[in-house]
Design an enzyme around this catalytic site. Structure first.
Site, PDB file in Angstrom:
ATOM      1  N   ARG A 231      19.586  16.452  -3.822  1.00 41.14           N
ATOM      2  CA  ARG A 231      20.350  15.220  -3.675  1.00 41.14           C
ATOM      3  C   ARG A 231      21.833  15.529  -3.818  1.00 41.14           C
ATOM      4  O   ARG A 231      22.234  16.295  -4.694  1.00 41.14           O
ATOM      5  CB  ARG A 231      19.926  14.181  -4.725  1.00 41.14           C
ATOM      6  CG  ARG A 231      18.561  13.539  -4.443  1.00 41.14           C
ATOM      7  CD  ARG A 231      18.604  12.673  -3.191  1.00 41.14           C
ATOM      8  NE  ARG A 231      17.324  12.014  -2.918  1.00 41.14           N
ATOM      9  CZ  ARG A 231      16.387  12.498  -2.118  1.00 41.14           C
ATOM     10  NH1 ARG A 231      16.577  13.665  -1.520  1.00 41.14           N
ATOM     11  NH2 ARG A 231      15.274  11.822  -1.903  1.00 41.14           N
ATOM     12  N   ASP A 255      22.611  21.006   2.068  1.00 37.71           N
ATOM     13  CA  ASP A 255      21.836  20.214   3.014  1.00 37.71           C
ATOM     14  C   ASP A 255      21.984  18.731   2.713  1.00 37.71           C
ATOM     15  O   ASP A 255      21.488  17.891   3.453  1.00 37.71           O
ATOM     16  CB  ASP A 255      20.352  20.613   2.949  1.00 37.71           C
ATOM     17  CG  ASP A 255      19.514  19.899   4.005  1.00 37.71           C
ATOM     18  OD1 ASP A 255      19.872  19.999   5.197  1.00 37.71           O
ATOM     19  OD2 ASP A 255      18.525  19.231   3.642  1.00 37.71           O
TER      20      ASP A 255
END
Length: 345
Positions: A231, A255
């Site tokens: 996250r 990511d």
């Protein structure tokens, strides 16, 4: 027929869910818009909503869903930090997909790491222009390096296994250590101080928000590589950028990004990006950013659809018990103290 408002629909979502819908007596209302206070009215007449990581399921939205008679919020993700589970208790049931394909995320983290440390992305761009120079492409071996893993759930443990295959020393931190494992658990302080590479695989909670901040980076080795496929808000992006500019952080493989909700999953190539911080991060030569695609494999998409559909149908069966319910009642959201023998409310 169970009617489900399916928010934030992408082209890759539909095939798996459409295939399962008719078999399970479900009607999906596919919506491209994200769920928030402005779009919640689109769920009128539905029994459930199906949401993804960037839908904003806050108290206001939950109260509106409850008013409309919606009985279930079905996440098609493992993370649930975008859902106010506390506000949902007693009103709307919440379910998630705890394990769709932990291999996909762990393998993507390794792919980012290898791409970064062996300069594969730079070499690819060069050879496309027939530039075969090796200047500036020197990397380093993973063998013998120390990797610190924060979060040893399914994904974290698979990532650890892969790292061990490269001959790396692994140290890890988790608030709830895996039982009967051979993992060397240490404090976060030790991870920051000893790791050549740090990879984040923990959920986003009040405790883990900005676990990588300016103070943490100050304790790290010079040249540390930081990987985040979990996250975005686990990392203070401003502190990360400063660490990169100060030459303390050797590379960042991301990511996810804290403010990704209005950016990722869309083609913005023809527009000026308003997020200056993300623009600056992407411009750094030692930063790799992918747009929350670690989960995106055929196997994962199939598993997500199957588990989500099973979650939906189980909630509307006679007993309504679902193994994947997130419930605030016990205080331990993912691990119900009632052992799933009866409904939480």
């Amino acid at each position: 027929m169970i009617k489900v408002a399916f928010y934030d629909t992408k082209a890759y979502d539909k095939p798996s869910f459409e295939e399962l819908a008719e078999k399970n007596n479900i009607e999906f209302r596919f919506l491209e818009t994200k769920l928030n206070a402005d779009t919640v009215s689109l769920a009128k007449g539905c029994d459930a909503v199906c949401v993804f990581v960037n839908d904003d399921v806050n108290k206001e939205v939950i109260d509106r869903l409850y008013y409309y008679g919606v009985k279930l919020i079905a996440l098609r993700s493992a993370g649930y930090n975008n859902v106010d589970v506390r506000s949902a208790f007693g009103k709307v049931h919440v379910v998630h997909v705890p394990a769709y394909s932990p291999y996909s995320v762990a393998e993507h983290a390794i792919a980012l790491l290898l791409t970064s440390v062996r300069r594969i992305h730079k070499a690819y761009n060069r050879t496309r222009d027939f530039n075969f120079s090796l200047n500036g492409l020197t990397g380093f071996n993973l063998n013998g390096k120390t990797v610190g893993v924060i979060g040893t759930g399914r994904i974290g443990r698979i990532f650890i296994d892969i790292c061990k295959g490269f001959g790396m020393r692994v140290i890890a931190y988790d608030k709830f250590p895996a039982k009967n494992s051979e993992i060397e658990y240490v404090s976060t302080e030790k991870i920051f101080e000893e790791s050549d590479i740090i990879s984040l695989h923990c959920p986003l909670t009040d405790e883990t928000k900005h676990i990588i901040d300016e103070a943490a980076i100050a304790k790290m080795k010079k040249g540390v590589v930081i990987i985040n496929t979990s996250r975005g808000a686990l990392i203070d992006a401003e502190a990360l950028l400063k660490g990169i500019k100060d030459r303390k952080v050797g590379a960042a493989c991301l990511d996810v990004y804290e403010e990704e909700a209005d950016i990722f999953f869309e083609d913005r190539s023809g527009h000026i990006l308003n997020d200056e911080l993300l623009s600056r991060l992407i411009s750094m030569p030692n930063v790799i950013v992918t747009s929350h695609q670690a989960f995106l494999t055929e196997e994962a998409l199939s598993n997500i659809a199957e588990t989500t559909v099973k979650n939906i149908t189980s909630c509307f069966e006679n007993d309504g018990i679902c193994d994947n319910e997130l419930c605030y009642r016990c205080g331990n959201i993912e691990h119900c103290m009632k052992e799933r023998k009866e409904r939480c409310f």
